[in-house]
Design a protein around this motif. Structure first.
Motif, PDB file in Angstrom:
ATOM      1  N   ASP A 236      10.770 -18.435  42.094  1.00 16.95           N
ATOM      2  CA  ASP A 236      10.828 -17.449  41.024  1.00 16.95           C
ATOM      3  C   ASP A 236      12.177 -16.730  41.070  1.00 16.95           C
ATOM      4  O   ASP A 236      12.456 -15.972  42.008  1.00 16.95           O
ATOM      5  CB  ASP A 236       9.675 -16.451  41.191  1.00 16.95           C
ATOM      6  N   LEU A 237      13.025 -16.970  40.054  1.00 15.49           N
ATOM      7  CA  LEU A 237      14.353 -16.364  39.996  1.00 15.49           C
ATOM      8  C   LEU A 237      14.457 -15.321  38.885  1.00 15.49           C
ATOM      9  O   LEU A 237      15.564 -14.914  38.520  1.00 15.49           O
ATOM     10  CB  LEU A 237      15.428 -17.441  39.795  1.00 15.49           C
ATOM     11  N   ARG A 238      13.339 -14.876  38.366  1.00 10.94           N
ATOM     12  CA  ARG A 238      13.379 -13.854  37.331  1.00 10.94           C
ATOM     13  C   ARG A 238      13.926 -12.548  37.899  1.00 10.94           C
ATOM     14  O   ARG A 238      13.606 -12.165  39.012  1.00 10.94           O
ATOM     15  CB  ARG A 238      11.988 -13.661  36.737  1.00 10.94           C
ATOM     16  N   ARG A 239      14.768 -11.912  37.114  1.00  9.25           N
ATOM     17  CA  ARG A 239      15.414 -10.656  37.513  1.00  9.25           C
ATOM     18  C   ARG A 239      16.352 -10.817  38.696  1.00  9.25           C
ATOM     19  O   ARG A 239      16.742  -9.841  39.326  1.00  9.25           O
ATOM     20  CB  ARG A 239      14.379  -9.570  37.829  1.00  9.25           C
ATOM     21  N   ASN A 240      16.716 -12.040  39.015  1.00 12.40           N
ATOM     22  CA  ASN A 240      17.691 -12.284  40.082  1.00 12.40           C
ATOM     23  C   ASN A 240      19.070 -12.346  39.450  1.00 12.40           C
ATOM     24  O   ASN A 240      19.402 -13.302  38.758  1.00 12.40           O
ATOM     25  CB  ASN A 240      17.358 -13.593  40.814  1.00 12.40           C
ATOM     26  N   GLY A 241      19.879 -11.314  39.698  1.00 11.30           N
ATOM     27  CA  GLY A 241      21.181 -11.205  39.046  1.00 11.30           C
ATOM     28  C   GLY A 241      22.301 -11.967  39.710  1.00 11.30           C
ATOM     29  O   GLY A 241      23.439 -11.926  39.234  1.00 11.30           O
ATOM     30  N   GLY A 242      22.024 -12.669  40.820  1.00 13.47           N
ATOM     31  CA  GLY A 242      23.068 -13.488  41.425  1.00 13.47           C
ATOM     32  C   GLY A 242      23.260 -13.193  42.900  1.00 13.47           C
ATOM     33  O   GLY A 242      22.309 -12.958  43.637  1.00 13.47           O
ATOM     34  N   GLU A 308      17.116 -12.328  32.602  1.00 10.12           N
ATOM     35  CA  GLU A 308      17.763 -11.540  33.650  1.00 10.12           C
ATOM     36  C   GLU A 308      18.128 -12.393  34.861  1.00 10.12           C
ATOM     37  O   GLU A 308      18.579 -11.862  35.874  1.00 10.12           O
ATOM     38  CB  GLU A 308      16.849 -10.388  34.065  1.00 10.12           C
ATOM     39  N   SER A 309      17.959 -13.689  34.766  1.00 11.87           N
ATOM     40  CA  SER A 309      18.414 -14.611  35.811  1.00 11.87           C
ATOM     41  C   SER A 309      19.867 -14.948  35.517  1.00 11.87           C
ATOM     42  O   SER A 309      20.175 -15.489  34.460  1.00 11.87           O
ATOM     43  CB  SER A 309      17.574 -15.887  35.814  1.00 11.87           C
ATOM     44  N   ALA A 310      20.762 -14.620  36.446  1.00 11.10           N
ATOM     45  CA  ALA A 310      22.186 -14.747  36.139  1.00 11.10           C
ATOM     46  C   ALA A 310      22.975 -15.269  37.334  1.00 11.10           C
ATOM     47  O   ALA A 310      22.525 -15.212  38.480  1.00 11.10           O
ATOM     48  CB  ALA A 310      22.748 -13.391  35.703  1.00 11.10           C
ATOM     49  N   SER A 311      24.157 -15.801  37.021  1.00  8.72           N
ATOM     50  CA  SER A 311      25.174 -16.149  38.011  1.00  8.72           C
ATOM     51  C   SER A 311      24.649 -17.134  39.056  1.00  8.72           C
ATOM     52  O   SER A 311      24.376 -18.283  38.744  1.00  8.72           O
ATOM     53  CB  SER A 311      25.700 -14.863  38.663  1.00  8.72           C
ATOM     54  N   ALA A 312      24.506 -16.695  40.314  1.00  6.78           N
ATOM     55  CA  ALA A 312      24.054 -17.609  41.368  1.00  6.78           C
ATOM     56  C   ALA A 312      22.687 -18.198  41.048  1.00  6.78           C
ATOM     57  O   ALA A 312      22.407 -19.350  41.392  1.00  6.78           O
ATOM     58  CB  ALA A 312      24.014 -16.880  42.713  1.00  6.78           C
ATOM     59  N   SER A 313      21.830 -17.423  40.363  1.00  4.04           N
ATOM     60  CA  SER A 313      20.529 -17.971  39.937  1.00  4.04           C
ATOM     61  C   SER A 313      20.725 -19.145  38.997  1.00  4.04           C
ATOM     62  O   SER A 313      19.997 -20.150  39.062  1.00  4.04           O
ATOM     63  CB  SER A 313      19.708 -16.894  39.222  1.00  4.04           C
ATOM     64  N   GLU A 314      21.705 -19.026  38.114  1.00  2.00           N
ATOM     65  CA  GLU A 314      21.976 -20.090  37.151  1.00  2.00           C
ATOM     66  C   GLU A 314      22.618 -21.298  37.810  1.00  2.00           C
ATOM     67  O   GLU A 314      22.412 -22.436  37.380  1.00  2.00           O
ATOM     68  CB  GLU A 314      22.846 -19.539  36.027  1.00  2.00           C
ATOM     69  N   ILE A 315      23.403 -21.065  38.860  1.00  5.37           N
ATOM     70  CA  ILE A 315      23.952 -22.192  39.621  1.00  5.37           C
ATOM     71  C   ILE A 315      22.821 -23.025  40.210  1.00  5.37           C
ATOM     72  O   ILE A 315      22.807 -24.261  40.109  1.00  5.37           O
ATOM     73  CB  ILE A 315      24.891 -21.682  40.740  1.00  5.37           C
ATOM     74  N   VAL A 316      21.851 -22.365  40.839  1.00  8.08           N
ATOM     75  CA  VAL A 316      20.729 -23.072  41.465  1.00  8.08           C
ATOM     76  C   VAL A 316      19.885 -23.786  40.410  1.00  8.08           C
ATOM     77  O   VAL A 316      19.566 -24.976  40.546  1.00  8.08           O
ATOM     78  CB  VAL A 316      19.867 -22.094  42.284  1.00  8.08           C
TER      79      VAL A 316
END
Length: 451
Positions: A236-242, A308-316
């Motif tokens: 779960d990467l929701r609200r994970n900003g990176g 709200e999933s951004a940056s490092a979350s989007e890389i993964v």
């Protein structure tokens, strides 16, 4: 010419050269210094040097892009503590009281100094070292509590529905902060990483990609394998900003043993390339999977994301989607495909730090995740079909409130309300969709082959 006069001339020449080298050659620096001098000399009120400095730095960095910023010393320290997953203190999360002034303990950190000393969730902090906290700001309260590691602080609290106060002496220490949460707390306060109503599914909520995040996930996977076979994994990467780029790469390595993870491109970043005044993006680095750290490359994996999933979350998410390792569930991600570097200013960042955008990252497919005015529809990470699941603000609020209740460490014997006992599986439609994916994969893998 007398030798003494010649020595004086040489000293003057060397001094002039050194002064010239030390004076900034950019004409705007000299104009800026002149403007500061005018303000200090003629402005109607006196202005501190650090005030002019900080406002100038904020303005300069805000003119670059929305993610570059000047970090004041306190902000820089908090950012570093978050990413390094540790801080010096007593180990509590605090909230302001809703209806009146004052502060309450949201939760003590498991086995931290405050938890060991007897601090409980919902305790009201009324004094620190016999000084009242009434009318204090959150920043002032934090400054009252923080101090050198190894030294004690006296915290006076009032328990809910009690008129009596309780004084607790707490010794400050280095508090470690895990970034990966499970489905719910066990009686001992530790996380249970199996879904309550689907115990054959491992659930991990990753709050941020810090220095220890990949190690946490690796440990969880190894422990769950020892615990018994699991049919699927939900991250779960929701609200994970990176977080750290390297942390995102390390997490990807846990799930794939070959293939490209991410490419990072920036101006002037190509090895041995000449400086460029254009915005041409050179390839700076390509991260490839390393099979020496792979733990699970085959178990069905669902990654839940939202706006709200951004940056490092989007890389993964992008890496595991492009490498056909994970199915993405939820909503399109934020679209932050830029890399920032934290650059300290002065000794131990006494003047703060710059958070400077130095590059953009590109997913294995070659697409840029970053959202700009000119961006195509491909920005961000899109959920796979048919797993795009939208949630209303009310649904998200219910989900976040439920997650907060699960984060809190309650004292032994605490009786949960009916609302607190709700499971994410009952109210979270995106999680339900991820569970449905795992179930479908399990059915497909067990279906007989017919020829």
């Amino acid at each position: 010419m007398p030798g003494r006069n010649l020595l004086v001339i040489w000293i003057a020449i060397i001094s002039s050269v050194l002064c010239y080298v030390q004076v900034p050659h950019n004409q705007y620096f000299r104009v800026y210094q002149h403007a500061v001098n005018l303000i200090q000399a003629d402005y109607v009120d006196s202005v501190e040097d650090h005030t002019l400095f900080e406002h100038s730095m904020h303005g300069m960095m805000q003119s670059l892009d929305e993610f570059s910023a000047y970090l004041e010393p306190r902000t820089h320290q908090r950012l570093q503590e978050g990413l390094n997953q540790q801080f010096a203190g007593i180990g509590i999360s605090m909230l302001p009281k809703e209806a009146e002034s004052g502060f309450i303990v949201e939760t003590p950190f498991l086995n931290g100094p405050a938890h060991s000393a007897g601090i409980q969730a919902d305790d009201e902090i009324i004094e620190v070292n016999n000084v009242t906290t009434a009318d204090k700001t959150m920043t002032e309260l934090i400054d009252m509590i923080k101090g050198p590691v190894g030294e004690s602080v006296m915290i006076t609290v009032r328990r809910p529905q009690s008129a009596e106060s309780l004084k607790l002496e707490i010794v400050r220490a280095i508090v470690k902060v895990p970034n990966v949460e499970g489905d719910r707390r066990r009686q001992d306060g530790q996380w249970d990483f199996r879904l309550e109503h689907n115990p054959d599914i491992v659930y991990m909520r990753v709050k941020e990609f810090g220095s220890e995040t990949a190690k946490e996930i690796a440990l969880i996977l190894r422990q769950e394998k020892k615990r018994g076979v699991y049919a699927g994994i939900i991250m779960d990467l929701r609200r994970n900003g990176g977080g750290f780029l390297d942390a995102a790469v390390d997490v990807c390595n846990l799930f794939i043993h070959d293939g490209t993870i991410v490419e990072v491109r920036g101006r002037n970043l190509a090895e041995n390339s000449p400086p460029s005044s254009t915005n041409e993006k050179h390839l700076f680095d390509r991260y490839e999977a390393n099979n020496t750290t792979t733990i699970d490359s085959s178990t069905p994996l669902a990654i839940v994301v939202n706006g709200e999933s951004a940056s490092a979350s989007e890389i993964v998410a992008a890496c595991l989607q492009d490498n056909n390792r994970a199915t993405i569930v939820g909503e399109r991600t934020f679209g932050k495909g830029s890399v920032q570097n934290i650059m300290s200013l002065g000794h131990e960042a006494e003047f703060g730090a710059l958070k400077l955008t130095i590059a953009h990252f590109f997913r294995p497919s070659g697409k840029n995740i970053h959202k700009t005015e000119a961006a195509s529809k491909d920005w961000g990470v899109h959920p796979d079909e048919p797993y795009e699941v939208l949630m209303t603000e009310e649904q998200y609020q219910e989900y976040y409130n439920n997650r907060r209740e699960r984060f809190i460490i309650r004292p032994q014997g605490y009786e949960m309300t009916q609302q607190q006992e709700q499971t994410d599986e009952a109210i979270d439609v995106q999680l339900q969709s991820a569970i449905e994916f795992i179930r479908r994969e399990r059915i497909n893998s067990s279906a007989p082959n017919r020829i």
